[in-house]
Design a protein around this motif. Structure first.
Motif, mmCIF file in Angstrom:
data_model
loop_
_atom_site.group_PDB
_atom_site.id
_atom_site.type_symbol
_atom_site.label_atom_id
_atom_site.label_comp_id
_atom_site.label_asym_id
_atom_site.label_seq_id
_atom_site.Cartn_x
_atom_site.Cartn_y
_atom_site.Cartn_z
ATOM 1 N N ILE A 35 0.700 -1.173 0.054
ATOM 2 C CA ILE A 35 0.036 0.153 0.136
ATOM 3 C C ILE A 35 0.812 1.275 -0.177
ATOM 4 C CG2 ILE A 35 -1.676 1.218 1.350
ATOM 5 C CD1 ILE A 35 -2.816 -1.194 2.464
ATOM 6 N N VAL A 36 0.492 1.967 -0.732
ATOM 7 C CA VAL A 36 1.292 3.594 -1.047
ATOM 8 C C VAL A 36 0.517 4.516 -0.423
ATOM 9 C CG1 VAL A 36 2.358 5.204 -2.322
ATOM 10 C CG2 VAL A 36 2.748 2.862 -2.962
ATOM 11 N N PHE A 37 0.476 5.326 0.404
ATOM 12 C CA PHE A 37 -0.324 6.358 0.886
ATOM 13 C C PHE A 37 0.143 7.722 0.525
ATOM 14 C CE2 PHE A 37 2.464 5.822 4.572
ATOM 15 C CZ PHE A 37 2.987 6.902 4.707
ATOM 16 N N THR A 57 4.083 2.189 2.470
ATOM 17 C CA THR A 57 4.954 3.171 2.429
ATOM 18 C C THR A 57 4.177 4.476 1.672
ATOM 19 O OG1 THR A 57 6.968 4.026 1.372
ATOM 20 C CG2 THR A 57 5.928 2.475 0.164
ATOM 21 N N GLY A 58 4.796 5.527 1.807
ATOM 22 C CA GLY A 58 4.189 6.731 1.334
ATOM 23 C C GLY A 58 4.850 7.947 1.696
ATOM 24 N N GLY A 59 4.119 9.111 1.417
ATOM 25 C CA GLY A 59 4.741 10.589 1.830
ATOM 26 C C GLY A 59 3.846 11.171 2.690
ATOM 27 N N ILE A 60 4.562 11.591 3.841
ATOM 28 C CA ILE A 60 4.130 11.888 4.733
ATOM 29 C C ILE A 60 3.828 13.596 4.752
ATOM 30 C CG2 ILE A 60 4.163 12.584 7.390
ATOM 31 C CD1 ILE A 60 5.796 9.727 7.118
ATOM 32 N N LEU A 61 2.681 14.202 5.172
ATOM 33 C CA LEU A 61 2.265 15.553 5.095
ATOM 34 C C LEU A 61 3.007 16.506 6.107
ATOM 35 C CD1 LEU A 61 -1.056 16.324 3.816
ATOM 36 C CD2 LEU A 61 1.006 16.169 2.516
ATOM 37 N N ASP A 62 3.730 17.482 5.847
ATOM 38 C CA ASP A 62 4.353 18.369 7.027
ATOM 39 C C ASP A 62 3.727 19.616 6.889
ATOM 40 O OD1 ASP A 62 5.800 18.824 9.397
ATOM 41 O OD2 ASP A 62 7.520 19.143 8.382
ATOM 42 N N LEU A 63 2.545 19.908 7.341
ATOM 43 C CA LEU A 63 1.985 21.301 7.179
ATOM 44 C C LEU A 63 1.263 21.583 8.440
ATOM 45 C CD1 LEU A 63 1.703 23.662 5.581
ATOM 46 C CD2 LEU A 63 -0.383 22.795 4.730
ATOM 47 N N LYS A 64 2.078 22.523 9.193
ATOM 48 C CA LYS A 64 1.373 22.650 10.660
ATOM 49 C C LYS A 64 0.810 23.997 10.761
ATOM 50 C CE LYS A 64 3.731 19.475 12.610
ATOM 51 N NZ LYS A 64 4.610 18.688 11.854
ATOM 52 N N PHE A 65 -0.238 23.957 11.905
ATOM 53 C CA PHE A 65 -1.020 25.286 11.885
ATOM 54 C C PHE A 65 -0.098 26.502 12.187
ATOM 55 C CE2 PHE A 65 -3.086 27.981 15.384
ATOM 56 C CZ PHE A 65 -4.004 28.531 14.462
ATOM 57 N N LYS A 66 1.224 26.258 12.726
ATOM 58 C CA LYS A 66 1.839 27.339 13.039
ATOM 59 C C LYS A 66 2.647 27.787 11.679
ATOM 60 C CE LYS A 66 6.364 24.974 14.125
ATOM 61 N NZ LYS A 66 6.596 24.381 12.732
ATOM 62 N N ASP A 67 2.810 27.004 10.726
ATOM 63 C CA ASP A 67 3.047 27.620 9.443
ATOM 64 C C ASP A 67 1.882 28.572 8.787
ATOM 65 O OD1 ASP A 67 5.181 25.976 9.252
ATOM 66 O OD2 ASP A 67 4.084 24.366 8.600
ATOM 67 N N ALA A 68 0.681 28.301 9.072
ATOM 68 C CA ALA A 68 -0.320 29.113 8.504
ATOM 69 C C ALA A 68 -0.390 30.457 9.366
ATOM 70 C CB ALA A 68 -1.695 28.654 8.885
ATOM 71 N N VAL A 69 0.085 30.388 10.814
ATOM 72 C CA VAL A 69 0.126 31.699 11.458
ATOM 73 C C VAL A 69 1.400 32.448 10.879
ATOM 74 C CG1 VAL A 69 0.594 32.565 13.773
ATOM 75 C CG2 VAL A 69 -0.839 30.637 13.529
ATOM 76 N N GLU A 83 9.595 -2.228 1.524
ATOM 77 C CA GLU A 83 10.434 -1.927 2.904
ATOM 78 C C GLU A 83 11.458 -1.089 2.645
ATOM 79 O OE1 GLU A 83 9.238 -4.766 1.728
ATOM 80 O OE2 GLU A 83 7.743 -5.470 3.413
ATOM 81 N N ASN A 84 12.097 -1.184 1.507
ATOM 82 C CA ASN A 84 13.264 -0.260 1.175
ATOM 83 C C ASN A 84 12.796 1.131 0.400
ATOM 84 O OD1 ASN A 84 14.627 -2.664 1.160
ATOM 85 N ND2 ASN A 84 14.829 -3.294 -0.942
ATOM 86 N N LEU A 85 11.603 1.249 0.740
ATOM 87 C CA LEU A 85 11.113 2.817 0.329
ATOM 88 C C LEU A 85 10.495 3.426 1.395
ATOM 89 C CD1 LEU A 85 9.479 2.179 -2.942
ATOM 90 C CD2 LEU A 85 11.775 3.086 -2.673
ATOM 91 N N PRO A 86 11.324 3.428 2.660
ATOM 92 C CA PRO A 86 10.579 3.940 3.755
ATOM 93 C C PRO A 86 9.648 4.982 3.670
ATOM 94 C CG PRO A 86 12.987 4.090 4.041
ATOM 95 C CD PRO A 86 12.758 3.535 2.879
#
Ligand code: ADP
Length: 614
Positions: free
Chosen positions: A126-128, A146-158, A296-299
């Motif tokens: 599964i790729v997310f 495996t997959g790409g994790i989003l990193d967008l925080k409320f503090k970025d909006a502020v 497993e090789n594409l964490p």
């Protein structure tokens, strides 16, 4: 004999069983992907995720991949019964369609896919995509995920809000109730934890009339942060970018947004998720798995899909200076807005004599330019008639007018704009100077076109020098930006990392690129959203460079893929049908090739291949 067969069968069976299970699954993996989208893919954001994914799959040349898609529409439908019936539906529908990899879009879709996997696709990794760090930690997916994790925080909006509103004191969060939110749900805790130096007000999970009344009366030094509304609370559902438009009309403060698709309806901008990049990243992972890599090789890792992008129209409205934006910000929808700004003054105070005389001088200048171009064009026509008789370049006869249209059109627009500026009591002469220099540039371009066409028609060797194709593409795409933004088309350019040296005529090659891109825009004109053009350059082996220009339009009927290059073939009411035939003439004169294809996920793609300089 019978014994021998049985024995060899047994050996094969044993060999198969002795292979490690992972390797077996990889070797057998069908080249197909099932995209499970937690939302309704018709909304602009999810549509763009899909476009990014689809384009990455079509760009992956060496093995055709079948893409199936299912929208779970979890904003509007939920509950055990719905989920169970969806599972049964997938089971029946894909009974005879083996799936090589499952791509899930959103944390809620990931959760369901993990639950369904044992019954539906026990061997498929599964790729997310579109999963936040907090959700990732909560779900703790096993190694086949495996997959790409989003990193967008409320503090970025502020921090974006701080760039937009000087002395920011209050941030007003507007969105659907937290449980309904799909991407920014985790901002609830982040907002509750507070941000030093700002007050946070939540207008969350309120009915639309309540929201619009409150955003109309916000205090000074405040900014709205919009996370998405999905319904009016009375059973009417809409994409969150449509809902934003209702808020924009009433809001008395700028609206910072966390998604690219919220810019156009009126968000001022911010650190935004670019959905097409999210889709492309997921597709790349999925394709690597289909090509044999183990998940497993594409964490899982953080995906670089957040960019600081701002909306120029809203920056104007809220008087946001470009200098206050974060470094590296991109500004969209920039347009010459003085027309609107000066209209009423122009009407009221059109009497200033100085202005009038400047205006007349300017018009004379413009007329002169036009004359010059007309004279040159008619010279060309007579030359052309001569060549026509030799029956070699008949198809080129209309091209001069075709290619001249653009510079002459923008000369006219610029002249009219300057006219209006000059009619104001305090005309901005700097702007007029800029316009005049634009007019000069367009005029030079027109003459250059004529010069080039003449050389082609005379069959004189055209200007051939060593040029960098990446540079040629960048210039052409820069040139296209304005038209693209006024036609609501997103254009992206991906150039190859190495320089692509070819021998050729820069102006003619740019004409070809412009022709193709403008055709793409025409082809997408009837689409309500999701208009995208992607340009790419790459090396093909050692000897040639390839440019491709793809769009998300309707594509070209299969039986017409060759016909479109014929002179005078057109399907447009106003079309002349010569753009592509000229393009072919130019590319052949460069010892190259041009051809068109339809992409598996929709849209046309044109390729130009040119020999690399030795
Ligand atoms: P014109 O633009 O004047 O029609 P062209 O030679 O540029 O002439 O294009 C010929 C035809 O090819 C168009 O009328 C259109 O039907 C088709 N065509 C060209 N580009 C595209 C595209 N990107 N998508 C779909 N159809 C296209």
């Amino acid at each position: 004999m019978g014994k021998a067969i049985r024995l060899s069968g047994l050996i094969i069976l044993l060999a198969t069983l002795l292979l490690p299970a992972g390797l077996r699954a990889q070797q057998m993996r069908p080249h197909s992907m099932l995209v499970l989208d937690q939302s309704d893919r018709r909304g602009p954001f999810y549509y763009q995720v899909f476009v990014g994914l689809r384009d990455a799959v079509s760009a992956h040349g060496h093995a055709p991949t079948t893409v199936y898609t299912e929208s779970l529409d979890l904003n509007r439908f939920g509950g055990e019964a719905y989920q169970d019936s969806f599972q049964r539906f997938l089971e029946v529908k894909y009974r005879d369609r083996p799936i090589g990899v499952v791509v899930v879009v959103g944390a809620a879709a990931l959760e369901l896919a993990l639950r369904w996997r044992p019954q539906l696709w026990p061997d498929a990794p599964i790729v997310f995509a579109l999963v936040e760090e907090a959700d990732f930690k909560r779900l703790r997916p096993p190694g086949y995920v495996t997959g790409g994790i989003l990193d967008l925080k409320f503090k970025d909006a502020v921090s974006a809000a701080r760039a937009v509103v000087p002395n920011l004191k209050t941030v007003v969060l507007v969105g659907a109730e937290w449980e309904r939110q799909v991407i920014f749900r985790n901002w609830k805790d982040q907002a509750a934890a507070g941000i030093p130096g700002v007050d946070i007000i939540e207008i969350v999970g309120r009915p639309m009339p309540d929201i619009v009344a409150r955003v109309a009366a916000l205090p000074d030094h405040s900014a709205i942060v919009y996370t998405g509304l999905y319904s009016d609370g009375k059973g009417n559902y809409y994409p969150p970018s449509d809902a934003l438009a209702f808020v924009v009309v009433k809001a008395n403060r700028p609206i910072v947004v966390p998604a690219e698709t919220f810019l156009e309806p009126g968000g001022v901008g911010g650190y935004v998720l670019v959905p097409s990049l999210i889709g492309a990243e997921a597709a790349q992972r999925a394709l690597r798995i289909l090509d044999g890599e183990a998940p497993e090789n594409l964490p899982p890792s953080v995906v670089g899909a957040v960019k600081p992008i701002f909306n120029w129209r809203q920056m104007e409205r809220w008087e946001v200076s470009e200098a206050s934006l974060p470094q590296g910000s991109e500004i969209r929808f920039r347009e010459p807005g003085f027309l609107e700004r000066y209209r009423w003054r122009a009407v009221a105070l059109a009497t200033a004599v100085l202005v009038q005389s400047l205006l007349i001088a300017f018009l004379l200048h413009e007329r002169h330019m036009r004359r010059k171009a007309e004279v040159e064009a008619s010279n060309q026509q007579s030359q052309l008639a001569h060549i026509n008789r030799q029956a070699t370049a008949g198809e080129l006869s209309s091209s001069i007018a075709h290619e001249l249209n653009q510079p002459l059109g923008s000369i006219l627009t610029n002249a009219e704009t300057a006219e209006l500026i000059l009619a104001s009591p305090t005309p901005d002469l700097q702007e007029v100077r800029e316009i005049i220099s634009d007019i000069k540039r367009d005029d030079l371009r027109a003459s250059e076109v004529i010069r080039r066409m003449r050389s082609l028609l005379k069959r004189a060797p055209f200007e051939k020098k060593e040029i960098d194709l990446n540079q040629i593409m960048r210039e052409a795409f820069d040139f296209l930006k304005l038209q693209a933004s006024s036609r609501n088309v997103a254009i992206y350019l991906q150039t190859s990392p190495q320089t692509l040296r070819v021998k050729g005529d820069p102006v003619q090659l740019q004409q070809v690129i412009l022709n193709l891109a403008v055709n793409s825009m025409d082809a997408m004109a009837k689409m309500p959203y999701g208009r995208t053009i992607i340009g790419r350059t790459e090396v093909n082996g050692e000897a040639s460079a390839v440019i491709s220009i793809s769009d998300s339009g309707p594509g070209i009927p299969q039986d017409r893929l060759n016909e479109i290059f014929d002179p005078f073939f057109t399907t447009k009411e106003q079309g002349m049908g010569i753009g592509l035939s000229i393009a072919r003439t130019i590319i052949l004169a460069h010892s190259g090739q041009i051809w068109a294809e339809n992409q598996s996920g929709g849209g046309a793609v044109f390729h130009l291949s040119l020999p690399l300089a030795a």
